[in-house]
Design a protein around this motif. Structure first.
Motif, PDB file in Angstrom:
ATOM      1  N   MET A  11       0.727  -1.328  -0.138  1.00  0.00           N
ATOM      2  CA  MET A  11      -0.044   0.091   0.192  1.00  0.00           C
ATOM      3  C   MET A  11       0.828   0.812   0.065  1.00  0.00           C
ATOM      4  O   MET A  11       0.309   2.206  -0.513  1.00  0.00           O
ATOM      5  CB  MET A  11      -1.083   0.034   1.303  1.00  0.00           C
ATOM      6  N   ALA A  12       1.844   1.430   0.795  1.00  0.00           N
ATOM      7  CA  ALA A  12       2.963   2.348   0.280  1.00  0.00           C
ATOM      8  C   ALA A  12       3.043   2.805  -0.852  1.00  0.00           C
ATOM      9  O   ALA A  12       3.643   4.195  -1.106  1.00  0.00           O
ATOM     10  CB  ALA A  12       4.135   2.076   1.667  1.00  0.00           C
ATOM     11  N   HIS A  13       3.401   1.671  -1.721  1.00  0.00           N
ATOM     12  CA  HIS A  13       4.041   2.272  -2.945  1.00  0.00           C
ATOM     13  C   HIS A  13       2.927   2.164  -4.271  1.00  0.00           C
ATOM     14  O   HIS A  13       3.848   2.728  -5.381  1.00  0.00           O
ATOM     15  CB  HIS A  13       5.174   1.135  -3.589  1.00  0.00           C
ATOM     16  N   SER A  14       2.069   2.038  -3.973  1.00  0.00           N
ATOM     17  CA  SER A  14       1.252   2.273  -5.182  1.00  0.00           C
ATOM     18  C   SER A  14       0.400   2.932  -5.027  1.00  0.00           C
ATOM     19  O   SER A  14       0.526   4.443  -3.869  1.00  0.00           O
ATOM     20  CB  SER A  14      -0.586   1.346  -4.483  1.00  0.00           C
ATOM     21  N   ALA A  15      -0.023   3.368  -6.339  1.00  0.00           N
ATOM     22  CA  ALA A  15      -0.183   5.058  -6.576  1.00  0.00           C
ATOM     23  C   ALA A  15      -2.398   4.526  -7.129  1.00  0.00           C
ATOM     24  O   ALA A  15      -2.134   4.810  -8.860  1.00  0.00           O
ATOM     25  CB  ALA A  15       0.399   5.513  -7.694  1.00  0.00           C
ATOM     26  N   PRO A  16      -3.326   4.327  -6.667  1.00  0.00           N
ATOM     27  CA  PRO A  16      -4.068   4.118  -6.861  1.00  0.00           C
ATOM     28  C   PRO A  16      -5.052   5.059  -8.423  1.00  0.00           C
ATOM     29  O   PRO A  16      -6.252   4.801  -9.201  1.00  0.00           O
ATOM     30  CB  PRO A  16      -5.468   3.730  -5.895  1.00  0.00           C
ATOM     31  N   LEU A  17      -4.812   6.353  -8.235  1.00  0.00           N
ATOM     32  CA  LEU A  17      -5.028   7.085  -8.877  1.00  0.00           C
ATOM     33  C   LEU A  17      -4.227   8.648  -8.959  1.00  0.00           C
ATOM     34  O   LEU A  17      -4.225   9.488  -9.479  1.00  0.00           O
ATOM     35  CB  LEU A  17      -6.065   8.556  -7.772  1.00  0.00           C
ATOM     36  N   PHE A  18      -3.335   7.596  -9.829  1.00  0.00           N
ATOM     37  CA  PHE A  18      -2.035   8.296 -10.630  1.00  0.00           C
ATOM     38  C   PHE A  18      -3.187   9.118 -11.771  1.00  0.00           C
ATOM     39  O   PHE A  18      -2.237   9.860 -12.313  1.00  0.00           O
ATOM     40  CB  PHE A  18      -1.245   7.484 -11.201  1.00  0.00           C
ATOM     41  N   TYR A  19      -3.980   8.516 -12.301  1.00  0.00           N
ATOM     42  CA  TYR A  19      -3.957   8.522 -13.648  1.00  0.00           C
ATOM     43  C   TYR A  19      -5.780   9.590 -13.602  1.00  0.00           C
ATOM     44  O   TYR A  19      -5.906  10.381 -14.996  1.00  0.00           O
ATOM     45  CB  TYR A  19      -4.067   7.696 -15.133  1.00  0.00           C
ATOM     46  N   GLU A  20      -6.064   9.454 -12.104  1.00  0.00           N
ATOM     47  CA  GLU A  20      -6.567  10.989 -12.570  1.00  0.00           C
ATOM     48  C   GLU A  20      -6.782  12.024 -12.708  1.00  0.00           C
ATOM     49  O   GLU A  20      -7.978  13.009 -13.466  1.00  0.00           O
ATOM     50  CB  GLU A  20      -7.512  10.817 -10.826  1.00  0.00           C
ATOM     51  N   GLY A  21      -5.177  12.644 -12.590  1.00  0.00           N
ATOM     52  CA  GLY A  21      -5.510  13.618 -13.053  1.00  0.00           C
ATOM     53  C   GLY A  21      -4.924  14.008 -14.706  1.00  0.00           C
ATOM     54  O   GLY A  21      -5.982  15.344 -14.432  1.00  0.00           O
ATOM     55  N   GLU A  22      -4.787  13.047 -15.147  1.00  0.00           N
ATOM     56  CA  GLU A  22      -5.161  13.449 -16.614  1.00  0.00           C
ATOM     57  C   GLU A  22      -6.422  13.418 -16.708  1.00  0.00           C
ATOM     58  O   GLU A  22      -6.690  14.695 -18.268  1.00  0.00           O
ATOM     59  CB  GLU A  22      -3.832  12.547 -16.757  1.00  0.00           C
ATOM     60  N   SER A  23      -7.280  12.336 -16.377  1.00  0.00           N
ATOM     61  CA  SER A  23      -8.843  12.579 -17.383  1.00  0.00           C
ATOM     62  C   SER A  23      -9.378  14.094 -16.571  1.00  0.00           C
ATOM     63  O   SER A  23     -10.034  14.285 -17.179  1.00  0.00           O
ATOM     64  CB  SER A  23      -9.652  11.431 -16.631  1.00  0.00           C
ATOM     65  N   GLN A  24      -9.005  14.419 -15.441  1.00  0.00           N
ATOM     66  CA  GLN A  24      -9.125  15.673 -15.075  1.00  0.00           C
ATOM     67  C   GLN A  24      -8.604  17.075 -15.997  1.00  0.00           C
ATOM     68  O   GLN A  24      -9.725  17.663 -16.466  1.00  0.00           O
ATOM     69  CB  GLN A  24      -8.894  16.022 -13.910  1.00  0.00           C
ATOM     70  N   GLN A  25      -7.578  17.404 -16.415  1.00  0.00           N
ATOM     71  CA  GLN A  25      -6.628  18.068 -17.260  1.00  0.00           C
ATOM     72  C   GLN A  25      -7.952  17.432 -18.170  1.00  0.00           C
ATOM     73  O   GLN A  25      -8.030  18.436 -18.981  1.00  0.00           O
ATOM     74  CB  GLN A  25      -5.601  17.577 -17.106  1.00  0.00           C
ATOM     75  N   GLU A  26      -7.952  16.919 -18.831  1.00  0.00           N
ATOM     76  CA  GLU A  26      -8.601  16.171 -20.471  1.00  0.00           C
ATOM     77  C   GLU A  26     -10.400  16.907 -20.438  1.00  0.00           C
ATOM     78  O   GLU A  26     -10.097  17.723 -21.338  1.00  0.00           O
ATOM     79  CB  GLU A  26      -8.740  15.046 -20.730  1.00  0.00           C
TER      80      GLU A  26
END
Length: 117
Positions: A11-26
């Motif tokens: 859990m310490a190294h996971s990034a579940p919402l890593f691409y959420e910012g990209e979809s928000q920018q789009e």
């Protein structure tokens, strides 16, 4: 650093919402594009079409320092294919240049997103 609860290693190294910012920018970019006037929207579609044709690794879009002459030729090509209508020729070329550079920047930033750990 003190944590009040224990986090497992996975859990310490996971990034579940890593691409959420990209979809928000789009989504925001699509919203801003909806505010464009009709002429700018047609130019933006033509710019995206030209950039789709040049979307390969050796193209001027992905050069570290793009050649100014090549970019000016691309802008003049797009401006020559567009109907001037209510825009003057000089303002049309400036609008094409701004939209082209913005699209190149957007594509370069999208292709350079990497995960660094």
């Amino acid at each position: 650093m003190y944590y009040d609860r224990y986090l497992p290693f996975y859990m310490a190294h996971s990034a579940p919402l890593f691409y959420e910012g990209e979809s928000q920018q789009e989504k925001e970019f699509q919203l801003i594009k909806s505010y464009y006037p009709e002429a700018a929207l047609r130019i933006q579609e033509k710019v995206e079409e030209i950039c789709d044709q040049m979307d390969y690794p050796g193209s001027p879009i992905y050069d570290e320092y793009p050649d100014r002459f090549t970019l000016d030729q691309i802008c003049k090509k797009i401006a020559g294919e567009m109907e001037t209508g209510d825009l003057a020729v000089a303002s049309l070329e400036e609008l094409v240049q701004v939209l082209l550079f913005q699209e190149i920047h957007r594509r370069r930033c999208r292709s350079c997103r990497r995960r660094y750990f």
